[in-house]
Design a protein around this motif. Structure first.
Motif, mmCIF file in Angstrom:
data_model
loop_
_atom_site.group_PDB
_atom_site.id
_atom_site.type_symbol
_atom_site.label_atom_id
_atom_site.label_comp_id
_atom_site.label_asym_id
_atom_site.label_seq_id
_atom_site.Cartn_x
_atom_site.Cartn_y
_atom_site.Cartn_z
ATOM 1 N N ILE A 8 0.840 -1.205 0.000
ATOM 2 C CA ILE A 8 0.000 0.000 0.000
ATOM 3 C C ILE A 8 0.870 1.248 0.000
ATOM 4 N N GLN A 9 1.942 1.225 0.770
ATOM 5 C CA GLN A 9 2.868 2.359 0.797
ATOM 6 C C GLN A 9 3.426 2.630 -0.600
ATOM 7 N N ARG A 33 3.834 6.146 -5.190
ATOM 8 C CA ARG A 33 3.911 6.321 -6.635
ATOM 9 C C ARG A 33 2.776 7.229 -7.124
ATOM 10 N N ASP A 34 1.592 7.049 -6.568
ATOM 11 C CA ASP A 34 0.450 7.868 -6.963
ATOM 12 C C ASP A 34 0.696 9.343 -6.648
ATOM 13 N N LEU A 35 1.250 9.610 -5.457
ATOM 14 C CA LEU A 35 1.525 10.995 -5.078
ATOM 15 C C LEU A 35 2.557 11.621 -6.009
ATOM 16 N N GLY A 56 -0.990 11.277 2.395
ATOM 17 C CA GLY A 56 0.406 10.874 2.335
ATOM 18 C C GLY A 56 1.281 12.033 1.876
ATOM 19 N N ARG A 57 2.487 12.124 2.428
ATOM 20 C CA ARG A 57 3.394 13.232 2.106
ATOM 21 C C ARG A 57 4.738 12.716 1.594
#
Length: 366
Positions: free
Chosen positions: A131-132, A137-139, A313-314
């Motif tokens: 999930i991380q 990757r999405d961010l 997420g950052r």
């Protein structure tokens, strides 16, 4: 208003010599040397809360901050829900709702909780790991940051650790970075069977040269403690013609005592299909591996208290390649068939052949 950099501060750590390394270090080094995955592991090797906290800080997480803690709890909840919904997997409350996120790692290491908690925590952490990756990757794809800006941020961070290593007296002869040019990227993609830009893992690359062969392991392990978490090595993207696992065992006999407790048997690498680079010379030796380097991107995001995003997420993960070699091997790698010019010539020949396949009409023979 955007947030300033909130990169967690890591405490000073000593250099660990090979003689001081045990099972924990051997497992982590082996994972990098073979380009393996922690998904195949059965337990973690943490012993104290402080050790876990340092590991989380290396992941760019400071769980003393409410927003980092909230994000980690959210990933945990998603992992538990996935396991319960998809497999009807029973996740004990102690694992699903630990007093601290740190406890998950101590459960997975078997130093806290009951024996069944170790197995459950390992499974949960594996799902959280995936999930991380997805979130990181999405961010990265959503942020207004150019490749050039990102490369500059990565270079600044990596070279900062390089300067730290040299100030500590680690025997490093060279620590240099390079970024592939557009022409190099085109040539490399045309040479590959899968011409997908995302599969160029060494767009940002760092080369580390140690003074002697015996310096390789301490330097490699220091990088995995100070720069990138060992579990973020990209599976299947390691080319290791320099330090096969069995040679590490042969050169460091004190590791033999840990063989029965390894996640994988000592002959595992012998059964893997060797990859290698088709354009390298037959005697070329080096350790090349790719990591997902975690980077905090607070400067490109709203302040935590003003962040209205659904997923908060950052931290992104960005692919970075490292090449590690000792000085003597580096000299040998520049001779004859191993030289970089010979490598590029073979690569260009492959590209030209692929481009002209079926298009060049042979001369008519009399």
């Amino acid at each position: 208003m955007k947030a300033p950099s909130l990169t967690p501060v890591l405490p000073d750590i000593p250099i660990r010599t090979v003689a001081q390394m045990g099972l924990r270090e051997l497992e982590r080094i082996r994972l990098i040397l073979r380009g393996g995955s922690v998904i195949d592991w059965r337990r973690m090797h943490f012993q104290t809360r402080d050790e876990v906290d340092n590991f989380l800080r290396l992941l760019q997480l400071d769980l003393s901050r409410p927003y980092d803690e909230e994000w980690a709890r959210g990933v945990l909840s998603e992992a538990v829900e996935y396991l319960r919904k998809t497999f009807n997997y029973r996740v004990a409350d102690a694992v699903a709702r630990p007093a601290e996120i740190h406890d998950l790692f101590l459960y997975a290491a078997g130093v806290k909780g009951v024996p069944r908690h170790r197995r459950i925590a390992c499974v949960v952490l594996k799902v959280m790991h995936v999930i991380q990756h997805i979130e990181g990757r999405d961010l990265l794809f959503r942020l207004p940051v150019s490749e050039a800006e990102l490369a500059e941020l990565i270079m600044e961070r990596v070279m900062g650790v390089a300067a730290e290593m040299q100030s500590k007296g680690l025997p490093i002869v060279e620590f240099a970075h390079s970024i592939k040019t557009q022409d190099s990227l085109v040539t490399k993609l045309l040479a590959k069977k899968e011409t997908v830009a995302a599969q160029v893992y060494d767009r940002t690359r760092f080369r580390v040269v140690t003074r002697r062969r015996e310096d390789l392991l301490p330097v490699l392990y220091y990088l995995a403690q100070r720069l990138f978490p060992f579990h973020l090595v990209v599976p299947g993207q390691t080319e290791n013609t320099l330090m096969p696992f069995k040679s590490v065992l042969a050169e460091n006999p004190h590791f033999e005592q840990y063989i029965p407790r390894l996640h994988l048997d000592r002959d595992y690498e012998d059964r893997e299909i060797a990859g290698g680079n088709a354009f390298s010379g037959n005697t070329y030796r080096a350790l090349n591996f790719v990591v997902d380097l975690p980077m905090r991107m607070d400067a490109y995001l709203p302040l935590p208290e003003e962040d209205t995003r659904q997923r908060k997420g950052r931290i992104i993960i960005s692919l970075v390649e490292f090449q590690i070699v000792d000085e003597e091997t580096a000299r040998l790698n520049e001779r004859g068939d191993n030289a970089h010019e010979a490598y590029k010539r073979r690569q260009k020949q492959r590209v030209l052949k692929r481009l002209s396949q079926g298009l060049v009409v042979p001369k008519r023979q009399e």
